[in-house]
Design an enzyme around this catalytic site. Sequence first.
Site, short mmCIF file in Angstrom:
data_model
loop_
_atom_site.label_atom_id
_atom_site.label_comp_id
_atom_site.label_asym_id
_atom_site.label_seq_id
_atom_site.Cartn_x
_atom_site.Cartn_y
_atom_site.Cartn_z
N ASP A 4 0.76 -1.33 0.09
CA ASP A 4 0.02 0.06 0.07
C ASP A 4 0.77 1.33 0.04
OD1 ASP A 4 -1.22 -2.28 1.08
OD2 ASP A 4 -2.15 -1.08 2.71
N GLN A 20 3.96 0.62 2.41
CA GLN A 20 3.94 -0.79 3.30
C GLN A 20 5.18 -1.68 2.55
OE1 GLN A 20 1.56 -1.98 6.07
NE2 GLN A 20 2.20 -0.09 6.03
N TRP A 65 1.09 -0.49 9.87
CA TRP A 65 0.56 -0.60 8.81
C TRP A 65 -0.05 0.73 8.28
CZ3 TRP A 65 -3.22 -5.34 10.38
CH2 TRP A 65 -2.39 -6.60 10.55
N SER A 66 -1.16 0.68 7.25
CA SER A 66 -1.32 1.91 6.69
C SER A 66 -1.83 3.16 7.29
CB SER A 66 -2.10 1.31 5.51
OG SER A 66 -1.34 0.60 4.53
N ARG A 131 -8.43 -0.33 11.17
CA ARG A 131 -7.08 0.17 10.41
C ARG A 131 -7.10 1.25 9.54
NH1 ARG A 131 -7.91 -5.39 9.14
NH2 ARG A 131 -8.17 -5.72 7.13
N ASP A 132 -6.21 1.80 9.12
CA ASP A 132 -5.87 2.44 8.13
C ASP A 132 -6.52 3.94 8.13
OD1 ASP A 132 -4.96 0.23 7.24
OD2 ASP A 132 -6.62 -0.34 5.95
N GLU A 186 -11.03 -1.78 4.06
CA GLU A 186 -9.50 -1.03 4.13
C GLU A 186 -9.29 -0.01 3.61
OE1 GLU A 186 -7.31 -4.75 2.49
OE2 GLU A 186 -6.78 -5.27 4.60
#
Length: 519
Positions: A4, A20, A65-66, A131-132, A186
Amino acid sequence: MLQDPNGPMIYKGIYHLFYQWNQNGAVMDVNKTVWGHATSTDLINWITLSPAIRPSRPSDINGCWSGSVTILPNGKPVILYTGNDRYNRQVQNLVKPKNLTDPYLRHWTKSPENPLVTPSPVNHINSSAFRDPTTAWFGRDGSWRITTGSQEGRRGLAILHTSKDFVRWKQSPKPLHYHDGTGMWECPDFFPVARTDSRGLDTSFSSGPMVKHVLKVSLTDTFNDYYTIGTYDEVRDVYVPDKGFVQDETAPRYDYGKFYASKTFYDSVNQRRILWGWVNESSPEKDNIKKGWAGLQAIPRKVWLDESGKRLVQWPVKEIERLRTTQVKWGNKLLKGGSVMEVHGVTASQADVEVFFKVSGFDLEKADVIEPGWTDPQLICSQRNASSGLGPFGLMVLASKNMEEYTSVNIRIFRAGENSKEHVVVMCSDQSTSSLEKGNDKTTYGAFLDISPYQPISLRTLIDKSIVESFGGKGKTCITSRVYPKLAIGERTHLFAFNKGSQNVNVLSLSAWSMKSSL
Ligand code: DQQ
């Protein structure tokens, strides 16, 4: 392996892209992911710096993570990202640049307050579906807002959080938006677009009559990015897609090929919004390990609202044109039904090709009527022998001399019905013949192209050894393909224009540029 795009921004005239990255090999390892970091002055030539964020704290020890960058009003960038914590829970963390006088922002400091937001049964957030975080936008009430991707059963949702100081975040009682039956959302991306202008808007630009909003989500079910266009109701703090849009697999896609976990940012220097997307491999893992890398970023695209208000338009950033060298030009060439013509004089393994086709009104009226069951463009594109009378016509790229290998980027035109004056235009990227090598995913991609075939039909294709990025109808529909030719390599690569249909098609103009490699 690279995945990503994260936190794209421009700071002191330098573009930054984080991504990522598993530094240890050409395979995915989410527990080891770091934020790779690259910078550029022109979006084309990049230098890589050492990773900006690595797992080191209880709040991110199992993977960084993102996430996204927000430029605060004083010009300072900050990053919010998801940490996979020591309990393998997804939590949201903050990092700040160590030295703001360094335009390369080489060093970042994790906030001692991390994690800032944690999932719990109290806030009804599932710790494996949280997330994200997006770029934050500033509300009229003086609070920052972000949204994070989540899932409750099969309901996908974009949770909303507000904060006055960027450190203490409060979950809003209502999500920004949700939809049942989609599974996990996501990498949400939420941004304003101008109604009548291709200029970009800052993410905090207040909604109003001249502004629409876009919500993009990446669906794990299909591994595709879908967007809707709608209205951000600042009073109720919810996003409402326009009539005709549903935030699920029926929504339009940025790209009908390989393109995932994408993210936009506002380029304040050039007043444009730029889209980055991760292009995954179509080759087996063992091949990726052998070649030593996997995953790449698509050429960044400027993105804006089409004048119809019904879709976004995407076009490779203008800087890509700096890689153009020799140009081959054709004007007004007849592509007879059943013909193939080589485009000589271009480095066909690395090229930028722009064509305008013209079909006569007489021929359009004779086009075959689309079969009633042909509602899936991807399937239409896979019907290799089903000629519509009008097409397929287009380009054969990354082709070997005798066409043992080629990727076909083409257009097909049908009449919508027996008594209809309307047409259905389909754009295809057909990889089925792209490589003699077995084992690659050679799925044929296709999408409807919402244009009038009575006007010149534009098709632009960026070709770079193992990637083909195509833009139909001046950027209304995009398809990115990964292909792995065995024969069509380097100087042994050819480029052809073709028309496999039975009617003639005119090439109004074709420009093909040889492209230099970037740094
Ligand atoms: N990749 C990241 C996640 C994101 C996913 C982990 C999408 O944050 O949801 O590497 O590809």
